[in-house]
Design a protein around this motif. Structure first.
Motif, PDB file in Angstrom:
ATOM      1  N   ARG A 153     -17.847  -7.313  -0.084  1.00 15.96           N
ATOM      2  CA  ARG A 153     -17.200  -6.654  -1.219  1.00 15.96           C
ATOM      3  C   ARG A 153     -15.735  -6.427  -0.879  1.00 15.96           C
ATOM      4  O   ARG A 153     -15.400  -6.012   0.230  1.00 15.96           O
ATOM      5  N   GLU A 154     -14.860  -6.699  -1.844  1.00 12.78           N
ATOM      6  CA  GLU A 154     -13.432  -6.563  -1.595  1.00 12.78           C
ATOM      7  C   GLU A 154     -12.758  -5.772  -2.712  1.00 12.78           C
ATOM      8  O   GLU A 154     -13.218  -5.741  -3.861  1.00 12.78           O
ATOM      9  N   LEU A 155     -11.650  -5.180  -2.369  1.00 16.73           N
ATOM     10  CA  LEU A 155     -10.863  -4.416  -3.324  1.00 16.73           C
ATOM     11  C   LEU A 155     -10.270  -5.341  -4.375  1.00 16.73           C
ATOM     12  O   LEU A 155      -9.713  -6.388  -4.058  1.00 16.73           O
ATOM     13  N   VAL A 156     -10.377  -4.903  -5.632  1.00 17.26           N
ATOM     14  CA  VAL A 156      -9.653  -5.563  -6.714  1.00 17.26           C
ATOM     15  C   VAL A 156      -8.472  -4.695  -7.111  1.00 17.26           C
ATOM     16  O   VAL A 156      -7.321  -5.123  -7.035  1.00 17.26           O
ATOM     17  N   ALA A 157      -8.756  -3.470  -7.540  1.00 20.03           N
ATOM     18  CA  ALA A 157      -7.683  -2.570  -7.955  1.00 20.03           C
ATOM     19  C   ALA A 157      -8.200  -1.143  -7.991  1.00 20.03           C
ATOM     20  O   ALA A 157      -9.364  -0.907  -8.330  1.00 20.03           O
ATOM     21  N   THR A 158      -7.332  -0.211  -7.652  1.00 15.69           N
ATOM     22  CA  THR A 158      -7.644   1.211  -7.805  1.00 15.69           C
ATOM     23  C   THR A 158      -6.481   1.902  -8.479  1.00 15.69           C
ATOM     24  O   THR A 158      -5.341   1.408  -8.459  1.00 15.69           O
ATOM     25  N   LEU A 159      -6.787   3.054  -9.079  1.00 10.73           N
ATOM     26  CA  LEU A 159      -5.771   3.797  -9.825  1.00 10.73           C
ATOM     27  C   LEU A 159      -5.977   5.277  -9.582  1.00 10.73           C
ATOM     28  O   LEU A 159      -7.091   5.788  -9.700  1.00 10.73           O
ATOM     29  N   ARG A 160      -4.876   5.956  -9.269  1.00  9.21           N
ATOM     30  CA  ARG A 160      -4.913   7.401  -9.086  1.00  9.21           C
ATOM     31  C   ARG A 160      -3.878   8.035  -9.992  1.00  9.21           C
ATOM     32  O   ARG A 160      -2.757   7.538 -10.097  1.00  9.21           O
ATOM     33  N   SER A 161      -4.276   9.085 -10.661  1.00  4.35           N
ATOM     34  CA  SER A 161      -3.355   9.862 -11.503  1.00  4.35           C
ATOM     35  C   SER A 161      -2.711   9.032 -12.588  1.00  4.35           C
ATOM     36  O   SER A 161      -1.641   9.380 -13.081  1.00  4.35           O
ATOM     37  N   GLY A 162      -3.351   7.937 -12.961  1.00  2.23           N
ATOM     38  CA  GLY A 162      -2.874   7.129 -14.071  1.00  2.23           C
ATOM     39  C   GLY A 162      -1.658   6.284 -13.791  1.00  2.23           C
ATOM     40  O   GLY A 162      -1.210   5.527 -14.654  1.00  2.23           O
ATOM     41  N   ARG A 163      -1.102   6.384 -12.560  1.00  2.30           N
ATOM     42  CA  ARG A 163       0.126   5.629 -12.317  1.00  2.30           C
ATOM     43  C   ARG A 163       0.186   4.987 -10.936  1.00  2.30           C
ATOM     44  O   ARG A 163       0.919   4.027 -10.739  1.00  2.30           O
ATOM     45  N   ASP A 164      -0.560   5.478  -9.995  1.00  2.00           N
ATOM     46  CA  ASP A 164      -0.525   4.933  -8.633  1.00  2.00           C
ATOM     47  C   ASP A 164      -1.597   3.858  -8.509  1.00  2.00           C
ATOM     48  O   ASP A 164      -2.752   4.144  -8.211  1.00  2.00           O
ATOM     49  N   ALA A 165      -1.189   2.623  -8.768  1.00  2.00           N
ATOM     50  CA  ALA A 165      -2.117   1.510  -8.744  1.00  2.00           C
ATOM     51  C   ALA A 165      -1.992   0.739  -7.441  1.00  2.00           C
ATOM     52  O   ALA A 165      -0.893   0.586  -6.893  1.00  2.00           O
ATOM     53  N   ASN A 166      -3.133   0.257  -6.992  1.00  2.00           N
ATOM     54  CA  ASN A 166      -3.178  -0.549  -5.773  1.00  2.00           C
ATOM     55  C   ASN A 166      -4.012  -1.779  -6.071  1.00  2.00           C
ATOM     56  O   ASN A 166      -5.120  -1.660  -6.599  1.00  2.00           O
ATOM     57  N   TYR A 167      -3.492  -2.964  -5.739  1.00  2.00           N
ATOM     58  CA  TYR A 167      -4.167  -4.212  -6.065  1.00  2.00           C
ATOM     59  C   TYR A 167      -4.459  -5.022  -4.801  1.00  2.00           C
ATOM     60  O   TYR A 167      -3.670  -5.014  -3.850  1.00  2.00           O
ATOM     61  N   GLY A 168      -5.565  -5.742  -4.854  1.00  2.00           N
ATOM     62  CA  GLY A 168      -5.835  -6.699  -3.803  1.00  2.00           C
ATOM     63  C   GLY A 168      -4.832  -7.841  -3.877  1.00  2.00           C
ATOM     64  O   GLY A 168      -4.347  -8.190  -4.970  1.00  2.00           O
ATOM     65  N   ASP A 169      -4.526  -8.436  -2.742  1.00  2.00           N
ATOM     66  CA  ASP A 169      -3.505  -9.488  -2.699  1.00  2.00           C
ATOM     67  C   ASP A 169      -3.841 -10.663  -3.614  1.00  2.00           C
ATOM     68  O   ASP A 169      -2.947 -11.264  -4.220  1.00  2.00           O
ATOM     69  N   SER A 170      -5.101 -10.976  -3.736  1.00  2.00           N
ATOM     70  CA  SER A 170      -5.488 -12.168  -4.495  1.00  2.00           C
ATOM     71  C   SER A 170      -5.387 -11.972  -6.001  1.00  2.00           C
ATOM     72  O   SER A 170      -5.432 -12.961  -6.751  1.00  2.00           O
ATOM     73  N   VAL A 171      -5.250 -10.740  -6.464  1.00  2.00           N
ATOM     74  CA  VAL A 171      -5.197 -10.503  -7.913  1.00  2.00           C
ATOM     75  C   VAL A 171      -3.862  -9.910  -8.366  1.00  2.00           C
ATOM     76  O   VAL A 171      -3.611  -9.819  -9.575  1.00  2.00           O
ATOM     77  N   SER A 172      -3.047  -9.512  -7.431  1.00  3.16           N
ATOM     78  CA  SER A 172      -1.771  -8.878  -7.781  1.00  3.16           C
ATOM     79  C   SER A 172      -0.941  -9.813  -8.653  1.00  3.16           C
ATOM     80  O   SER A 172      -0.800 -11.011  -8.365  1.00  3.16           O
ATOM     81  N   GLY A 173      -0.429  -9.252  -9.751  1.00  2.00           N
ATOM     82  CA  GLY A 173       0.366 -10.039 -10.689  1.00  2.00           C
ATOM     83  C   GLY A 173      -0.445 -10.672 -11.808  1.00  2.00           C
ATOM     84  O   GLY A 173       0.133 -11.125 -12.803  1.00  2.00           O
ATOM     85  N   ARG A 174      -1.757 -10.695 -11.654  1.00  4.82           N
ATOM     86  CA  ARG A 174      -2.616 -11.280 -12.701  1.00  4.82           C
ATOM     87  C   ARG A 174      -3.512 -10.237 -13.355  1.00  4.82           C
ATOM     88  O   ARG A 174      -3.857 -10.366 -14.529  1.00  4.82           O
TER      89      ARG A 174
END
Length: 114
Positions: free
Chosen positions: A44-65
């Protein structure tokens, strides 16, 4: 907390899908919600997480898409997936961690054909 995910399906490469994950109760906006995925034979791998509606974190393979966003009034987190690739094929799991406890949705299958 129960998390109900939906929106998966079959799409051609280059297409788009939007996943939704609705929580069974109100989750404070400061709580991290997000998406992970697991492809056959892979961890299992990270796709994306969101905190407080603005702090987003994306996995490298999906960033930008992919884009993660949230509607607090609906207790729902979304994952907009664009420019899908066959390697995005996986079961996508939504995730929330209120009160220090991790909860997972049941998973929704995304299949991208070439």
């Amino acid at each position: 907390v129960q998390l109900q995910a939906s929106g998966g399906g079959l799409v051609q490469a280059g297409g788009s899908l939007r996943l939704s994950c609705t929580a069974s109760r109100t989750i404070h906006s400061s709580v991290v919600m997000g998406w992970y995925r697991q492809a056959p034979g892979k961890e299992r791998e990270l796709v994306a997480t969101l905190r407080s509606g603005r702090d987003a974190n994306y996995g490298d393979s999906v960033s930008g898409r992919f884009t993660i966003f949230r509607d607090n009034a609906k207790n729902t987190v979304y994952l907009q997936m664009n420019s899908l690739k066959p390697e995005d094929t996986a079961v996508y799991y939504c995730y929330a961690k209120p009160d220090g406890v991790a909860y997972w949705g049941q998973g929704t299958l995304v299949t991208v054909s070439s």
